[in-house]
Structure formats: C-alpha cells, structure tokens
Design a protein around this motif. Structure first.
Motif, PDB file in Angstrom:
ATOM      1  N   GLU B   2       0.821  -1.219   0.000  1.00 35.41           N
ATOM      2  CA  GLU B   2       0.000   0.000   0.000  1.00 35.41           C
ATOM      3  C   GLU B   2       0.857   1.272   0.000  1.00 35.41           C
ATOM      4  OE1 GLU B   2      -0.002  -0.935   4.490  1.00 35.41           O
ATOM      5  OE2 GLU B   2       0.441  -1.923   2.623  1.00 35.41           O
ATOM      6  N   HIS B   3       2.172   1.115   0.233  1.00 35.21           N
ATOM      7  CA  HIS B   3       3.028   2.295   0.264  1.00 35.21           C
ATOM      8  C   HIS B   3       3.587   2.663  -1.106  1.00 35.21           C
ATOM      9  CE1 HIS B   3       2.753   2.567   4.536  1.00 35.21           C
ATOM     10  NE2 HIS B   3       3.183   1.338   4.693  1.00 35.21           N
ATOM     11  N   SER B  57      -6.368   5.299  -2.628  1.00 38.19           N
ATOM     12  CA  SER B  57      -6.203   6.430  -1.727  1.00 38.19           C
ATOM     13  C   SER B  57      -5.170   6.067  -0.672  1.00 38.19           C
ATOM     14  CB  SER B  57      -7.542   6.755  -1.065  1.00 38.19           C
ATOM     15  OG  SER B  57      -7.336   7.701  -0.045  1.00 38.19           O
ATOM     16  N   TYR B  58      -4.271   7.005  -0.381  1.00 41.02           N
ATOM     17  CA  TYR B  58      -3.225   6.747   0.592  1.00 41.02           C
ATOM     18  C   TYR B  58      -3.174   7.930   1.550  1.00 41.02           C
ATOM     19  CZ  TYR B  58       1.436   5.958   2.513  1.00 41.02           C
ATOM     20  OH  TYR B  58       2.493   5.762   3.359  1.00 41.02           O
ATOM     21  N   ALA B  59      -3.306   7.671   2.835  1.00 40.26           N
ATOM     22  CA  ALA B  59      -3.274   8.757   3.819  1.00 40.26           C
ATOM     23  C   ALA B  59      -1.846   8.954   4.277  1.00 40.26           C
ATOM     24  CB  ALA B  59      -4.174   8.431   4.997  1.00 40.26           C
ATOM     25  N   GLY B  61       1.227   9.725   6.360  1.00 42.65           N
ATOM     26  CA  GLY B  61       1.471   9.731   7.791  1.00 42.65           C
ATOM     27  C   GLY B  61       0.293   9.195   8.579  1.00 42.65           C
ATOM     28  N   ASN B  62      -0.582   8.436   7.908  1.00 42.78           N
ATOM     29  CA  ASN B  62      -1.754   7.851   8.551  1.00 42.78           C
ATOM     30  C   ASN B  62      -2.740   8.882   9.098  1.00 42.78           C
ATOM     31  OD1 ASN B  62      -2.916   5.420   8.638  1.00 42.78           O
ATOM     32  ND2 ASN B  62      -1.599   4.565  10.241  1.00 42.78           N
ATOM     33  N   TRP B  63      -2.666  10.121   8.627  1.00 40.43           N
ATOM     34  CA  TRP B  63      -3.678  11.123   8.998  1.00 40.43           C
ATOM     35  C   TRP B  63      -4.807  11.010   7.990  1.00 40.43           C
ATOM     36  CZ3 TRP B  63      -3.451  14.434  13.181  1.00 40.43           C
ATOM     37  CH2 TRP B  63      -2.228  14.468  13.853  1.00 40.43           C
ATOM     38  N   ALA B  64      -5.988  10.658   8.472  1.00 43.06           N
ATOM     39  CA  ALA B  64      -7.084  10.401   7.549  1.00 43.06           C
ATOM     40  C   ALA B  64      -7.450  11.676   6.794  1.00 43.06           C
ATOM     41  CB  ALA B  64      -8.300   9.884   8.323  1.00 43.06           C
ATOM     42  N   GLY B  68      -5.602  15.149   6.860  1.00 42.80           N
ATOM     43  CA  GLY B  68      -4.242  14.872   6.397  1.00 42.80           C
ATOM     44  C   GLY B  68      -4.141  15.022   4.887  1.00 42.80           C
ATOM     45  N   GLU B  70      -3.851  13.605   1.338  1.00 44.42           N
ATOM     46  CA  GLU B  70      -4.223  12.348   0.711  1.00 44.42           C
ATOM     47  C   GLU B  70      -3.519  12.217  -0.636  1.00 44.42           C
ATOM     48  OE1 GLU B  70      -8.149  12.241  -0.799  1.00 44.42           O
ATOM     49  OE2 GLU B  70      -8.295  10.066  -0.770  1.00 44.42           O
TER      50      GLU B  70
END
Lengths: 117, 490
Positions: B2-3, B57-59, B61-64, B68, B70
């Motif tokens: 996913e990265h 879709s990729y957030a 730093g994991n901030w939704a 955050g 996107e």
C-alpha cells in the motif's frame, strides 16, 4: 464604509499591483526580483489575513481561551515563504552569473548583445 | 504494497541529496538511473492495482483525509505517472554520455540531484490529491528546472532561465492565490473534499476570481499561447538531456493539473457550463496551434523549431480538454502521453546531433543524413509521428481529437487541426531536406553518435510505433480516465 473594514485586502491588492508593475516595467534584473518579492509578500499577507477569526486569539494553547485564529493558513504560508526565499536566492545567483557572462544586468543591454528580440 | 503510492515520489526525492553526497564519476548517474527504473516498475504496478481495485487512496502519515494529505490515484494520473517514469527511464541512461560532454565534471553530482528533484516534483504533482501539495511539488520541480536550464553552455541559457524564473514564479504564485481563495471559501484543501463543497459557493465573485487565478497560473506554466514566451529560449539553450526531459514531461504534467482542477475540483458543469472557460481556452488553443506552427517554419535552430512545435502541440491538448466531452478529454489525455514520447524521441535525436556536431543550427544539419544515418533516421521517424502519419502515436491522438471535434460538429476545428498538421509537415520536411539532400559543407566526416545515446533514442522511437499500433493500453486507460473525470461510467 464597509469595504474599508477589510483594509488588509486593499493592501494586498495594492502590493500585488506594485510588484507586478515593477516586474514588468523595470529592465534591471535585480529590480525585477525585488518586484517578484513584493508580489509574493502580498500573497503572504493575503493568506495570513484569511486565517483571522473575529475575536480569536493567537493560535497558541492557553488556559481560558476558547476561540483561536485559524493556524492552517499561517502554516501553509510558512511553506510558501521558504519557497520564496529559495526562488530569490536562485534568481540572485542567476543574476550573478549573467553579470559575469555579459557584464550587465540590464535587460535591454542583454537583448542587444544577443540580437534577440 | 500500500506504500507504493508514496514510494514513487519518495525514491527520486531521497536520491537527490544522496547524489550530491556521492563522489563524482559514475555513481550519481547510476543511482539516478536505478531510481528512474524503479519508479517505472512502481508505475506499472500501480496501474495494475488501479485496474483491479479502482481509485487508490493513501493517507500520508496515517492522517485520515481530508485533515491529512491524501495521495489519490486514478487512471488519469496513473497514465501521467507511467509517462513520467518511461521518459525518465530512457533519458537518464542517455544523460551519462551527453552530460559528460556538456556539463563540467564537478557539477555532475548536482546535475543528477537537480534532475531527480525535477522528476520527484513532477511525480508528486501527479500523485497528490491535495491542492496545496500541488503547489509545493510544483515549486520543487520549477526551482530545479531553473537550475538545470542555466547549465547550458551558451550564455543565453542564463537569461532564458532567468526569464522562466520570473514568469514561472508569477504563474505558481497565481496558482497559490487561487488555491488560497478556494480554501477561504470552503475551509479545505483536499481535492475530493473541495469538489463536494464548492457547488455550495459556486457563482460567488470570490470563486470566479479563484478560477481566473488558477487557470492563468497553470496556463503560464503549460505555455499556452500567449503565455508561452519563456519556452522557446529555455528549450533551445538547455543541455540536451534536460531539454528532452523538460520538453517531454513538464508541460504535460501542467496539462494534467489543468484537467484535474477544471474537471475534478471545479467540476465540468461549473467550469464549462457556468464560466466561459471552454470558449477562452478553445480560441487560445487554436491560435496557438496555428501561429506557433507558422513561427516554427523559419527558425534558424532545430531545437528552437521543435520548441515552437511544442507550443502548438500544447494547443492540441488544451483544445481537447476544452471540448468538455469524453472523446475530447480522451484525445487530450492521449496526446499528453503520446506527445511526451514524440518530443522525447525528437529531442534525444537532436541531442545526438549536438554530441557530434556541437550545435543544433539548421545549417549545421547539412549532409548529416549520410554521416549520421541512425540518428537522422530516428529524427525522421519521430517527425513522422509528430506530423501524425498512421501507425504512429501522433496519428492516434490526432484521430481522436478530430473525432471529438466532429462529434460536436466543429468543422472549423477540424480544418484548424489539418492546417496545423500541414505546417508541421512543412517544418519537419525543411529539416529532412537539409539533412538528406544538401551536401555536407566540410570535408571532415562526422561520425555516428555512440550507442549509449542511440539506444535510448531508438527505444523512444520504437515506443512511438508500438503505442501507435497497439493502442489497447493507452486508449483504454485514457478512455476510462476521461469517463471518470466527467463523472460518467465507473
């Protein structure tokens, strides 16, 4: 007058026009960069003004304050300021190289020397 | 897995500082080439994932999102990323011999670092789904472009880089103003979120101003007539590898940004229904197509000739998107991809000429058809593709553009496209005539360019034919991207 209440934006427009005019009308490359800087500063002020919340405090957590100005535009413009500094530095570096290569920093002289427009 | 979406930006971005730290010689080049090849693999993997999973879709730093940043990937930017990675994977191997000839040895690490920054910036623009993030990456790529353009041997490279710096910064700042006004109206910077909230404020004067700033700013960067003044000199005097890279991908990415903002963020109904953008863009695109092609006819320098041709070709892309139909948008996206391959191949061929002859003046091309047969054959093949001869990519995208114009009954546009194509026949023929039918002025024989330059050039030339014959990948992706951008179909 209501519109005078938003005087920040009038300043922004004024500075923006001054900057653009300097960039277009001056042949000296250094002055062009000065114009560019004024133009960019206008945008910085625009962003900062946008973040103001009526009656809001400076966005630093303090006891007893519930209403803060919006810090996000400030953070955004911090990025843009960094970009502006980098652009100015690069522009000035180019001017130094142009001066070494041509012996002048005036646009008309440069065009004449290259027979270019 | 996913990265992947962030890695495709991070790998070139991190390579840039490492390139500076490495000692001169082969190492920085090897690292940069490796990075480019890795991104090509990633771009293909991502395209496969879009096919199986839909919009990615990729957030960060994991901030939704929408708080955050996107990263959002659909077919439209998947296609652009594939183009970027392809061109970079070909130009970087090429740049080794070419840059050693044209750039001082102590500047080599910095050269590859700037090239990687330019690549990372453009990749970032296509990867992100955040309006402000686009500005940041735009400036990363622009600043490195100014530095790269100034590396040319001719002193005019400096003045052209300076002119581009002024105009490019004004363009980027206009874009920044536009994004700021959008934020002021909606309180969000996420593109998908903006698209949801904008209809509520559409029609206000602030919104109209924001759109005006955005469109003018982006058009300055993509060199739409009459905002193209920075382009000819910038392309002409830059080092060969830089011209090939910038000409093939920089303006295309900005066309993508224009499409993204007009269609996804603002919505086709607003930008083409309520605002007269279609008319404005269409008129400018047609004038650009015709005048730039005409100006290209009698340029004394082959690189400058192709630069004017690039301005005309940007006209085709903007024309396609201004039609606001699925077909038009397909044509625009296709031509974005195809023209990247065409101009990449042509400028690489001219780089081979510069490597041996030391100039790209039209007069110096005399007799090169005999002296450098493989280089000039590549140039002719690229030229055919630029003109739009069947079996080449140029034909495919022009075909779709003509179909799109006919679909809406715009006969005048079809005629304009044909006239512009005829003009491109004329300016390409002029170079071919000089190279093949005029004798070389000097007795000393120019040798063929080394294989290290010829192989990358021919890979791009063959790609022109490959994607001209097997159009499944490009047309399929472009059609689905266009449908998604217009909100019809899946």
């Amino acid at each position: 007058m209501i519109s005078l209440g938003l005087y920040n934006y009038w300043i922004v427009i004024g500075l923006m026009m001054v900057g653009l005019y300097v960039m277009i009308s001056r042949g000296n490359l250094i002055k062009k960069i000065v114009g560019l800087n004024i133009f960019q500063s206008a945008v910085f002020i625009m962003y900062i003004s946008m973040g103001v919340v009526e009656g809001g405090a400076v966005p630093i957590l303090t006891d007893g304050v519930t209403r803060y100005s919006n810090p996000l535009p400030h953070v955004l413009i911090l990025t843009a300021i960094v970009v502006g500094v980098a652009t100015t530095a690069l522009g000035l570096a180019l001017v130094v190289r142009i001066k070494e290569a041509y012996g002048s920093v005036d646009e008309d002289d440069l065009h004449r020397m290259d027979n270019d427009f | 897995m996913e990265h992947l979406q962030i890695l495709i930006v991070l790998i070139p971005l991190l390579c840039a500082p490492i390139c500076v730290l490495l000692p001169g010689g082969r190492l920085p080049w090897a690292l940069a080439t490796l990075a480019a090849w890795t991104t090509l693999v990633l771009a293909l993997l991502l395209l496969g994932r879009i096919e199986s999973e839909g919009v990615l879709s990729y957030a960060l730093g994991n901030w939704a999102p929408p708080i955050g940043i996107e990263y959002r990937l659909d077919y439209a930017n998947g296609l652009v990323q594939l183009l970027l990675a392809t061109v970079a994977s070909v130009v970087l191997p090429y740049s080794y011999r070419s840059a050693r000839r044209e750039i001082d040895n102590d500047r080599q690490p910095g050269f590859y670092a700037a090239l990687m920054l330019l690549f990372a910036g453009l990749m970032g623009i296509t990867a992100t789904g955040d309006a402000f993030n686009v500005f940041v990456f735009l400036e990363i790529s622009s600043l490195s472009t100014y530095a790269l353009l100034a590396l040319g041997r001719d002193r005019r490279a400096l003045t052209s880089a300076f002119r581009y710096l002024i105009m490019g910064t004004v363009g980027a700042t206009f874009f920044l103003i536009g994004v700021g006004l959008l934020y002021a109206m909606t309180g969000t910077l996420n593109m998908a979120d903006l698209a949801e909230r904008l209809p509520a404020v559409a029609g206000t004067r602030t919104m109209d101003t924001a759109v005006a700033f955005l469109v003018v700013g982006i058009c300055l960067k993509l060199a739409l007539f009459p905002l193209h003044l920075w382009l000819p000199n910038a392309y002409t005097y830059a080092p060969s590898a830089v011209t090939a890279m910038v000409a093939a991908i920089s303006t295309k990415v900005m066309v993508y940004v224009l499409i993204r903002f007009l269609y996804t963020v603002l919505g086709a109904d607003y930008s083409f229904g309520q605002l007269p953008l279609a008319q404005v863009l269409m008129v400018l695109a047609v004038i650009g197509m015709l005048t730039a092609s005409a100006v290209a006819l009698n340029q004394p320098n082959a690189k400058r000739l192709l630069a004017y041709s690039s301005i005309a070709q940007v006209g085709y892309m903007v024309l396609g998107l201004s039609l606001a139909s699925t077909l038009g948008l397909t044509a625009s996206l296709l031509h974005m991809f195809n023209h990247g391959l065409i101009k990449g191949a042509l400028f690489l061929a001219l780089g081979c000429v510069f490597f041996r002859v030391g100039s790209t003046d039209v007069e110096r091309l005399r007799g090169l058809g005999r002296a450098m047969p493989w280089t000039m054959a590549a140039f002719v093949a690229g030229g055919l593709s630029l003109i739009g001869v069947p079996l080449t990519v140029g034909f495919v995208s022009k075909w779709y553009l003509v179909l799109a114009a006919l679909d809406q009954g715009w006969w005048a546009l079809v005629i304009a496209i044909l006239i512009s194509s005829l003009l491109s026949v004329a300016y390409i023929w002029r170079l071919v005539e000089i190279a093949y039918f005029q004798p070389s002025p000097s007795r000393d024989i120019t040798r063929e360019a080394p294989l290290a330059l010829l192989i990358p050039t021919w890979i791009l030339v063959l790609a022109n034919f490959w994607f001209g014959i097997d159009t499944r990948l490009t047309v399929g992706v472009a059609e689905q991207a266009a449908a998604a951008l217009l909100g019809v179909g899946p």
